[in-house]
Design a protein around this motif. Sequence first.
Motif, PDB file in Angstrom:
ATOM      1  N   ALA A  11      -4.282   0.873  14.796  1.00 36.82           N
ATOM      2  CA  ALA A  11      -3.331  -0.221  14.981  1.00 36.82           C
ATOM      3  C   ALA A  11      -1.949   0.275  14.595  1.00 36.82           C
ATOM      4  CB  ALA A  11      -3.722  -1.419  14.115  1.00 36.82           C
ATOM      5  N   ALA A  12      -0.941  -0.027  15.414  1.00 39.18           N
ATOM      6  CA  ALA A  12       0.432   0.395  15.153  1.00 39.18           C
ATOM      7  C   ALA A  12       1.355  -0.801  15.275  1.00 39.18           C
ATOM      8  CB  ALA A  12       0.853   1.492  16.126  1.00 39.18           C
TER       9      ALA A  12
ATOM     10  N   VAL B  85       6.452   0.930  11.889  1.00 34.68           N
ATOM     11  CA  VAL B  85       6.730   0.449  10.534  1.00 34.68           C
ATOM     12  C   VAL B  85       5.455   0.280   9.709  1.00 34.68           C
ATOM     13  CG1 VAL B  85       8.896  -0.666  11.145  1.00 34.68           C
ATOM     14  CG2 VAL B  85       6.760  -1.969  11.325  1.00 34.68           C
ATOM     15  N   ALA B  86       4.300   0.295  10.345  1.00 31.89           N
ATOM     16  CA  ALA B  86       3.027   0.204   9.618  1.00 31.89           C
ATOM     17  C   ALA B  86       1.906   0.615  10.563  1.00 31.89           C
ATOM     18  CB  ALA B  86       2.781  -1.213   9.094  1.00 31.89           C
TER      19      ALA B  86
ATOM     20  N   ARG C 249       2.826  -4.642   3.800  1.00 34.93           N
ATOM     21  CA  ARG C 249       3.145  -5.333   2.535  1.00 34.93           C
ATOM     22  C   ARG C 249       3.619  -4.343   1.470  1.00 34.93           C
ATOM     23  NH1 ARG C 249       1.413 -10.625   1.886  1.00 34.93           N
ATOM     24  NH2 ARG C 249      -0.127 -11.413   3.399  1.00 34.93           N
ATOM     25  N   ASN C 250       2.964  -3.195   1.403  1.00 36.94           N
ATOM     26  CA  ASN C 250       3.319  -2.209   0.389  1.00 36.94           C
ATOM     27  C   ASN C 250       4.720  -1.649   0.600  1.00 36.94           C
ATOM     28  OD1 ASN C 250       0.841  -2.474  -0.881  1.00 36.94           O
ATOM     29  ND2 ASN C 250      -0.096  -0.771   0.234  1.00 36.94           N
ATOM     30  N   SER C 251       5.153  -1.550   1.871  1.00 37.94           N
ATOM     31  CA  SER C 251       6.471  -0.973   2.142  1.00 37.94           C
ATOM     32  C   SER C 251       7.594  -1.999   2.156  1.00 37.94           C
ATOM     33  CB  SER C 251       6.443  -0.227   3.482  1.00 37.94           C
ATOM     34  OG  SER C 251       6.158  -1.116   4.546  1.00 37.94           O
ATOM     35  N   THR C 252       7.270  -3.277   2.397  1.00 37.70           N
ATOM     36  CA  THR C 252       8.326  -4.290   2.523  1.00 37.70           C
ATOM     37  C   THR C 252       8.228  -5.406   1.494  1.00 37.70           C
ATOM     38  OG1 THR C 252       7.106  -5.733   4.045  1.00 37.70           O
ATOM     39  CG2 THR C 252       8.355  -3.883   5.015  1.00 37.70           C
ATOM     40  N   GLY C 253       7.041  -5.591   0.918  1.00 44.54           N
ATOM     41  CA  GLY C 253       6.843  -6.700  -0.002  1.00 44.54           C
ATOM     42  C   GLY C 253       6.648  -8.032   0.678  1.00 44.54           C
TER      43      GLY C 253
ATOM     44  N   ASP D   2      -1.831  -4.279   4.848  1.00 43.47           N
ATOM     45  CA  ASP D   2      -1.603  -3.755   3.499  1.00 43.47           C
ATOM     46  C   ASP D   2      -0.458  -2.738   3.504  1.00 43.47           C
ATOM     47  OD1 ASP D   2      -3.615  -5.310   2.489  1.00 43.47           O
ATOM     48  OD2 ASP D   2      -5.103  -3.690   2.388  1.00 43.47           O
ATOM     49  N   ASP D   3      -0.434  -1.876   4.520  1.00 46.36           N
ATOM     50  CA  ASP D   3       0.622  -0.869   4.636  1.00 46.36           C
ATOM     51  C   ASP D   3       1.994  -1.538   4.748  1.00 46.36           C
ATOM     52  OD1 ASP D   3       1.894   1.584   4.984  1.00 46.36           O
ATOM     53  OD2 ASP D   3       1.481   1.671   7.132  1.00 46.36           O
TER      54      ASP D   3
END
Length: 523
Positions: A19-20, A29-30, A68-72, A65-66
């Motif tokens: 998934a991209a 972006v994730a 959320r971890n990079s942007t909050g 999760d990716d």
Amino acid sequence: MSTSELSLGIEFGSTRIKAALIDSTWKPVASGSYTWQDTQVDGYWSYPLEDAWTGLRESMRSLIDDYRNSTGAAPQIAAAGLSGMMHGYLVFDEHDRLLVPFRTWRNNRTHRASTELSELFQFPIPQRWSIAHLYEAILNSEDHVPRIRRLTSLAGHIHYTLTGKHVLGLNEASGMFPVDPATLTYDAKYVAMFDKILEKHGIPYRFLDIMPEVVEHGTGAGTLSEQAIKDFDPTGTVQAGLPFCPPEGDGGTGMIATNSIRPRTANMSAGTSAFAMVVLEKPLAGFHEEIDVFLTPDGKTVAMAHSNNCTSDLNDWVTMLTAASSALGNEVSMSEGFSALLPLALEADADAGGLTVIPYRSGEHLTGFADGVPLFLRSSDARFTPANLMRAHLFSALAAMRIGLDVLREREKATVERITGHGGFFTTPRVGQQLAAAVTGCDCSVMETAGEGGAWGMALLASFLKDGDGSLPDYLDRVFADAAVSTVAPTAKDLEGFTAYFVRYKAALGAERAAVDAGMNKG
């Protein structure tokens, strides 16, 4: 970045579901992924559909999760699309029950159907195509055939379950049955011919009754239903009503990911399988068993040389060599193994020093094999070095595809001056690119996004649906306006080396035939 401008692409590949997520500048972006593997069921290469759903959920979970971890923050996705391995055979009854296990593109079990339909239509129908699978089942009097109410691809089935829409994009549909580039739907004359076959065999439906509708890109192809959310996103982040573009094939997403949908452009996707695609200016003069003819995602005619086997055998060797290194006390990861071993191919003898690989994990239609056995051969005076081993594997990963390219060049006088590569073969900088130039005999370009793969290409199609702006080729020109591209020309030494290697490769097919005939493919 505005979270409402995010577009999602998901591709069900042969070894990985990915998934991209991309933003309004088309940058990733994730991402999320899930590894899976085909197995043989009743003599057919297959995947359990439950694994596809598990992979979808896990890919979405890791992507969210990716992000959320990079942007909050949680992603707010504006559009989505699905793609997957093309062709194959997925059939369902009136209650949407699967009638036989998924038969994938990798099977070479439809030779009679493929030959008869190609002769009848005077149009190439490869063994992988869905219509060949259906006709072979009819010829074999398989009892499920009269109960079929829906025939589709893997991406088409997932899309149908999520949205309720039995549809496909142009590229995916044209890998099931010939699509007319003038009408952008199934070719009426071939439909009429096949309906006569159905009638002759007493099948209680007509062909179009079971086939997905063909939908053009830029047009909505349904929205995520309330009841399908749990199958799509286990985190509950995505809401019902998410718009989907038409589902596509991995051939189409490869063209999108390399901006290769205008006439005279060419691209090559290399991973589990290898295929080179040339967008035609005019129809082929004749039909050739070695060449597929289908459409780009916007409806232009494409000639494709497709080989079933590419890097699977190489992956097995790197796995073994990495494990051997660890056993000797030098613990390395698979990624480190690939990074260390593949570049050695550029230091090897030009012809791989007398080593020869036949990487047929499955059958290979371009060389006439219904089944395959991976073979490694070396002459008594061969230079058996790691560098030559890597070079032999990389040459052989594309060698069968080269046979199809030779047909295009020699029989159709097609000109291929430059080809753009993407997929796992090109992940290690320069290595795959330089050897692909030698095998194809033309310049090989690789974009900075070469490793992003089909999921990114599918996200671009979802973004096109969201933006709804102009033609698809013009849209892609804007996407790739500032893309960094590197191009490598084949060297005289590499060309000469592959020519010598190719002679050995074709001679070694006799040993491959003997191994298959001896039943060595059956374990």
